[in-house]
Design an enzyme around this catalytic site. Structure first.
Site, mmCIF file in Angstrom:
data_model
loop_
_atom_site.group_PDB
_atom_site.id
_atom_site.type_symbol
_atom_site.label_atom_id
_atom_site.label_comp_id
_atom_site.label_asym_id
_atom_site.label_seq_id
_atom_site.Cartn_x
_atom_site.Cartn_y
_atom_site.Cartn_z
ATOM 1 N N ARG A 1 0.820 -1.220 0.000
ATOM 2 C CA ARG A 1 0.000 0.000 0.000
ATOM 3 C C ARG A 1 0.854 1.271 0.000
ATOM 4 N NH1 ARG A 1 -4.331 -0.494 4.607
ATOM 5 N NH2 ARG A 1 -4.762 1.578 3.792
ATOM 6 N N CYS A 2 2.176 1.122 0.130
ATOM 7 C CA CYS A 2 3.087 2.266 0.209
ATOM 8 C C CYS A 2 3.724 2.531 -1.157
ATOM 9 C CB CYS A 2 4.171 1.971 1.251
ATOM 10 S SG CYS A 2 5.482 3.203 1.305
ATOM 11 N N SER A 3 3.576 3.747 -1.658
ATOM 12 C CA SER A 3 4.118 4.065 -2.983
ATOM 13 C C SER A 3 5.645 3.980 -3.001
ATOM 14 C CB SER A 3 3.647 5.451 -3.434
ATOM 15 O OG SER A 3 4.128 6.452 -2.561
#
Length: 60
Positions: free
Chosen positions: A14-16
């Site tokens: 979920r972390c870019s």
């Protein structure tokens, strides 16, 4: 790449930034071991081993 040279990425899908790091590794033709740290059961010994790998000597 020798087995001892395998890259492990502790990944949060979920972390870019995490997705970007994984994409950079894969773009270089490297297939890393991916650990979803949000779902992995990392015990104290595993975390201590990771911290030990981060320790470096400061320039004096």
């Amino acid at each position: 790449m020798a087995p001892e040279d395998t890259i492990t990425i502790y990944h949060n899908p979920r972390c870019s930034n995490s997705r970007g790091a994984l994409a950079l590794i894969e773009a270089r033709g490297i297939q890393p071991r991916v650990v979803d740290y949000l779902h992995a059961q990392l015990d104290a010994a595993h975390l201590a081993a990771l911290i030990a790998q981060l320790v470096c000597q400061c320039a004096r």
